[in-house]
Design a protein around this motif. Structure first.
Motif, short mmCIF file in Angstrom:
data_model
loop_
_atom_site.label_atom_id
_atom_site.label_comp_id
_atom_site.label_asym_id
_atom_site.label_seq_id
_atom_site.Cartn_x
_atom_site.Cartn_y
_atom_site.Cartn_z
N ASP A 110 27.48 36.03 34.10
CA ASP A 110 28.39 36.53 34.93
C ASP A 110 29.68 36.80 35.50
OD1 ASP A 110 28.83 35.69 31.47
OD2 ASP A 110 27.49 38.35 31.32
N LEU A 111 28.32 36.58 36.58
CA LEU A 111 29.11 36.42 38.00
C LEU A 111 30.46 35.99 38.38
CD1 LEU A 111 28.47 37.69 40.86
CD2 LEU A 111 27.07 35.53 41.73
N THR A 112 30.64 34.70 37.91
CA THR A 112 32.21 34.66 38.20
C THR A 112 32.65 35.81 37.63
OG1 THR A 112 31.79 32.37 36.33
CG2 THR A 112 31.13 32.51 38.65
N GLU A 113 32.95 35.62 36.37
CA GLU A 113 33.74 36.88 35.35
C GLU A 113 33.89 38.59 36.68
OE1 GLU A 113 35.74 35.82 33.02
OE2 GLU A 113 35.10 33.65 33.23
N VAL A 114 33.21 38.44 37.03
CA VAL A 114 33.32 40.27 38.50
C VAL A 114 33.80 39.80 39.01
CG1 VAL A 114 31.77 42.09 39.05
CG2 VAL A 114 30.84 40.79 37.03
N ILE A 115 33.37 38.23 39.95
CA ILE A 115 34.37 38.11 40.90
C ILE A 115 35.47 38.06 40.81
CG2 ILE A 115 34.35 36.60 42.62
CD1 ILE A 115 32.09 37.76 43.36
N ARG A 116 36.53 37.32 39.91
CA ARG A 116 37.68 37.73 39.93
C ARG A 116 38.10 39.05 39.15
NH1 ARG A 116 38.45 33.75 33.87
NH2 ARG A 116 40.85 34.46 34.59
N ASP A 117 38.22 39.91 39.19
CA ASP A 117 38.68 41.01 39.51
C ASP A 117 38.40 42.17 40.76
OD1 ASP A 117 39.06 41.34 36.88
OD2 ASP A 117 37.35 41.93 35.97
N VAL A 118 38.09 41.54 41.54
CA VAL A 118 37.92 41.88 42.94
C VAL A 118 38.50 41.55 43.35
CG1 VAL A 118 36.75 41.77 45.46
CG2 VAL A 118 35.51 41.49 43.82
N PRO A 119 39.60 42.83 44.16
CA PRO A 119 41.30 42.44 45.17
C PRO A 119 41.03 41.05 45.92
CG PRO A 119 40.06 44.96 44.46
CD PRO A 119 39.17 44.60 44.14
N MET A 120 41.97 39.89 46.47
CA MET A 120 41.29 39.70 47.08
C MET A 120 41.13 39.95 48.13
SD MET A 120 41.93 36.21 47.22
CE MET A 120 41.80 35.76 45.53
N ARG A 121 42.59 41.22 48.83
CA ARG A 121 41.92 41.16 50.16
C ARG A 121 40.27 41.11 50.69
NH1 ARG A 121 44.95 44.76 53.62
NH2 ARG A 121 45.97 42.87 54.31
N HIS A 122 39.64 42.12 49.71
CA HIS A 122 38.37 42.26 50.08
C HIS A 122 37.73 40.65 50.17
CE1 HIS A 122 38.90 46.44 50.54
NE2 HIS A 122 38.87 46.29 49.11
N PHE A 158 26.32 43.67 41.14
CA PHE A 158 26.06 42.76 40.10
C PHE A 158 24.58 42.47 40.27
CE2 PHE A 158 26.86 39.70 37.07
CZ PHE A 158 26.63 40.90 35.95
N PRO A 159 24.07 42.05 39.97
CA PRO A 159 22.84 40.95 39.99
C PRO A 159 23.15 39.59 39.96
CG PRO A 159 22.57 41.59 37.75
CD PRO A 159 23.98 42.51 37.99
N GLU A 180 34.33 56.97 55.32
CA GLU A 180 35.68 56.21 55.15
C GLU A 180 35.22 54.48 54.34
OE1 GLU A 180 38.81 56.54 57.30
OE2 GLU A 180 37.63 58.24 57.46
N VAL A 181 34.03 54.69 53.93
CA VAL A 181 34.31 53.16 52.67
C VAL A 181 34.50 53.24 52.38
CG1 VAL A 181 32.08 52.39 51.73
CG2 VAL A 181 31.52 53.41 53.84
N ILE A 182 35.31 52.85 51.90
CA ILE A 182 36.46 51.99 50.28
C ILE A 182 35.79 50.95 49.66
CG2 ILE A 182 37.53 53.75 51.36
CD1 ILE A 182 38.01 49.68 51.66
N MET A 183 34.63 50.08 50.16
CA MET A 183 34.60 48.80 49.41
C MET A 183 32.92 48.44 49.89
SD MET A 183 34.89 45.04 50.18
CE MET A 183 33.26 44.92 50.95
N CYS A 184 32.07 48.72 48.56
CA CYS A 184 30.75 48.37 48.29
C CYS A 184 30.17 47.66 47.27
CB CYS A 184 30.03 50.37 47.99
SG CYS A 184 28.28 50.25 47.44
N HIS A 185 30.76 46.44 47.78
CA HIS A 185 30.19 45.12 47.02
C HIS A 185 28.28 44.87 47.01
CE1 HIS A 185 34.33 43.72 46.59
NE2 HIS A 185 33.96 44.79 46.27
N MET A 186 27.03 44.58 46.02
CA MET A 186 26.00 44.72 46.05
C MET A 186 25.57 43.36 45.43
SD MET A 186 24.16 48.31 47.69
CE MET A 186 24.73 49.31 48.72
N PHE A 187 25.24 42.37 45.59
CA PHE A 187 24.76 41.17 45.04
C PHE A 187 23.30 41.21 45.13
CE2 PHE A 187 29.33 40.92 45.80
CZ PHE A 187 30.18 40.58 44.15
N MET A 188 22.20 41.93 44.38
CA MET A 188 21.17 41.52 44.82
C MET A 188 20.39 41.79 43.81
SD MET A 188 21.66 43.62 47.78
CE MET A 188 19.94 44.57 47.71
#
Length: 752
Positions: free
Chosen positions: A720-732, A714-715, A676-684
């Motif tokens: 470049d974290l902010t550039e990666v964040i802007r592509d995340v769907p707003m719902r998540h 993503f680290p 059922e997992v459809i979102m996996c976000h890891m900032f490590m």
């Protein structure tokens, strides 16, 4: 046949915490729960018969023997796509019932992560003419061509397409066929051109009375076309810089109409993301309101982070509102309230929502100007005082934020607003005095209708126990990243009864949790906590130390939360004295309705002291859907993911960890086991290469079977974290990835 959720939640697509049947009060909520449990049990009995087993073998009742009314209630738990595309083909009786108007009138696809373009096409073909309300919000994975099939829904009255890919031309084509539409929610993306809207489309928009727009580019969107607006909701998500690094302007496109029609407006709501461009654009929307305030306006709400200065135009608007309207809901930027006498002049009718988040409003002003010295405010159901550091003190001029609260102010608030369902007191130091019976927890226990509550950690401290404890108590844990201090670990029993016996019987927090048995959402957040991953900024490397009083809040207080049998959402952040995390196990055992769990900075900052208890807890969380963990040095290894695999309902996972590590093989195995997992976000703390390789492997292995799959690894400290964040769907991004207090964030039932 898809089974109903039973104890894991409400009907398919229903928001947790909403009264779907319109029932209110403890008796109604208990009756609805028993009815739903009975329906779930009956569904399971019948499903065995339908699947081919004999009645004798199933030891249950044949599903077909129930009345149509009961069957319709049971079927209301099944997603509409399953009803129409699967269950309907089971037998003739179900084929007839699945097309009943009570099941096809409203179609909710907003969290049906398994739906794809073909299913939507078939659904619209089969029951399109029977659909009056369609919610596809957040279906970011569906291609834009999917929207073309909505044209089959000729009788649509309400349509929500927020988060869907819709171009100006597609929107024009679709709206041209929906002549009965009265409520619309859309996104306005770069490239939107209102001149491409046809005359038929504009005719439909002229009849729309409710509009929700999420703006990703400076634009009026379709607002100028909506000449009959009564409710306008605006979400400003415009970035200050383009992907190429160019600064954006808040000026609208040349040729756009600047005359929105607000004459019939009853509700105006604007929520701004950080950034000066969002502030510039919202001022353009407000300019028309300042010229002529709608006479029927009864809800005016602007949620703006940081500093949003008041201008001459906004001052004129507020003065006009004070003279001409009576409000039922109010939220303003802090700069518009601080130091002004605005609240003294505004008039209220039967207010149901107030938000004074981050304002310097004192308790004296709150009682005198809002509650009118103890006026009966039984109509108020939602109150947000987050970050309002002086709201429980008589005055703020010479007061320190850490001083004790005035219990008489809180008592007046509780007595006057006795029907509060949502209360947010987080992000402030609310310290109770030693006076017997006047502790904050004791006063809040009178609010028997509370469904959601947010408190700072230091506010739940038992003052008497705190005074008796010497300052060198062994459970004081230094909050530093430097050299670790060895401390003696106290052993806490994991049995709830033993835990309660060990804890002082007069503990005010235990008593509070015992009195709020129907609480669904609880947030306990450190008053100085800030997430390591704020929006539109680099990751924060250092955090402020916790409040001194928070040092006495530990495992036994967490165990007290397990008394909340109907708890659905839990947030714990910056609890420095967590030693073993044993209270988490009790929560996992007792809170079987838990769907959302967010843990951040518990115990020592240099070590995850609660890992063993967390893994034990997860083995019992069968209904958990969303899990967010934020903890330095978190090790996402094989044992953790093996425990997490017991959460069979898990859909979204987010881990934020400075210097944290992960095991790629364990992540892949977890994704394979949890379907059922459809979102996996890891900032490590892993390298960019490791993160990219793992992300690509997950997408390559599981994207085909999970159309809604969204993976970001993503680290945390990468530039470049902010550039990666802007592509995340707003719902998540809005619901789980970014940390924030969500209690009383918006008025209840703001949008359907």
């Amino acid at each position: 046949m898809a089974a109903p959720e039973g104890p894991c939640g409400g009907r398919a697509g229903e928001e947790p915490g909403r009264d779907a049947a319109g029932l209110s009060g403890t008796r109604g909520r208990w009756r609805r729960w028993r009815q739903d449990r009975a329906a779930a049990a009956m569904f399971r009995c019948g499903e065995e018969v339908v699947s081919g087993e004999s009645e004798e073998e199933s030891n249950g009742v044949n599903l077909m023997e129930f009345s149509d009314e009961i069957l319709l209630h049971i079927l209301s738990y099944v997603p509409c796509t399953d009803l129409v595309l699967n269950v309907r083909r089971t037998c003739r009786k179900l084929a007839m019932l699945c097309l009943d108007k009570s099941l096809t009138h409203t179609v909710l696809l907003q969290k049906d992560y398994k739906v794809n373009k073909d299913k939507v096409k078939q659904l619209m073909r089969d029951i399109g003419k029977e659909i009056y309300q369609l919610n596809m919000a957040g279906c970011y994975w569906l291609p834009s061509s999917t929207i073309d099939h909505v044209t089959r829904c000729k009788n649509l009255v309400k349509l929500n397409l927020c988060g869907c890919h819709v171009t100006s031309l597609r929107l024009s084509k679709m709206l041209s066929t929906l002549q009965h539409l009265r409520s619309l929610a859309i996104d306005v993306n770069p490239g939107f051109d209102a001149s491409q809207l046809s005359s038929e489309c504009k005719a439909t928009l002229s009849r729309v009375s409710e509009l929700k727009q999420t703006l990703y580019t400076p634009s009026y969107g379709v607002v100028p076309c909506c000449t009959s607006l009564e409710k306008l909701l605006l979400y400003f998500e415009i970035l200050d810089r383009s992907r190429e690094g160019f600064m954006l302007s808040g000026q609208l496109m040349v040729g756009e109409s600047n005359v929105p029609h607000y004459q019939n407006l009853r509700v105006f709501y604007a929520r701004l993301a950080p950034g000066y461009v969002n502030q510039e654009v919202v001022r353009l929307y407000l300019a028309v309101l300042s010229d002529r305030t709608p006479e029927n306006l009864h809800a005016f709400l602007i949620s703006a982070p940081g500093s949003f200065a008041e201008t001459g135009a906004t001052k004129n608007l507020l003065d006009s509102m004070a003279r001409n309207v009576r409000l039922d809901a109010l939220q303003l930027p802090k700069a518009w309230i601080n130091g002004s006498g605005l609240l003294q002049h505004l008039k209220f009718n039967n207010p149901f929502y107030f938000s004074f988040s981050r304002c310097t409003l004192s308790g004296g002003h709150l009682i005198q100007r809002v509650i009118n010295g103890g006026k009966d405010l039984k109509s108020l159901t939602s109150l947000n005082l987050s970050g309002c550091v002086h709201c429980l003190a008589p005055e703020s001029l010479f007061r320190k934020a850490e001083d004790d609260i005035d219990s008489s102010i809180l008592e007046s608030l509780v007595v006057s607003c006795c029907n509060l369902r949502h209360l947010n007191l987080s992000a402030a130091h609310h310290h109770s005095s030693e006076s017997i019976g006047n502790h904050l927890c004791q006063l809040l226990s009178r609010l028997k209708h509370l469904l959601s509550l947010a408190l700072p950690v230091c506010s739940i401290t038992d003052v008497a126990a705190n005074v008796e404890k010497p300052p060198t108590a062994p459970n004081f844990v230094p909050q530093t990243f430097g050299r670790k201090v060895r401390i003696g670990i106290q052993t806490y029993p994991r049995n709830l009864a033993d835990q309660a016996n060990q804890k002082i019987e007069s503990s005010v927090f235990w008593a509070l949790m015992g009195s709020l048995r129907f609480l669904e959402t609880l947030e306990i957040i450190g008053s100085s906590f800030s997430s390591a991953m704020p929006r539109n900024e680099p990751a924060i490397r250092n955090s402020l130390p916790p409040c001194v009083r928070a040092q006495s809040v530990g495992d036994s207080e967490v165990a007290a939360i397990s008394q909340l049998t109907y708890l659905q959402s839990l947030t714990l952040a910056q609890l420095p004295s967590i030693l073993t995390g044993s209270g988490l196990v009790n929560i996992g055992l007792q809170c079987q309705h838990l769907r959302t769990l967010s843990l951040a900075n518990l115990g020592m900052m240099g070590k995850v002291v609660y890992m063993s208890a967390l893994m034990d807890m997860l083995k019992h969380c069968k209904c958990l859907r969303d899990l967010r963990l934020e903890q330095p040095y978190f090790c996402a290894g094989a044992q953790f993911f093996q425990a997490l695999s017991h959460c069979s309902s898990l859909q979204r996972l987010c881990i934020v960890s400075r210097s944290g590590t992960l095991q790629s093989d364990a992540v892949m195995s977890f994704m394979a086991n949890c379907l059922e997992v459809i979102m996996c976000h890891m900032f490590m703390g892993e390298s960019l290469t490791v993160c990219k390789n793992l992300q690509q492997s997950i997408v390559r292995s599981f994207q085909a079977d999970r159309p809604a799959l969204n993976v970001v690894i993503f680290p945390l400290l990468h530039e470049d974290l902010t550039e990666v964040i802007r592509d995340v769907p707003m719902r998540h991004l809005d619901e789980i990835t970014l940390f924030k207090s969500r209690v009383a964030e918006e008025p209840p039932n703001l949008w359907w």
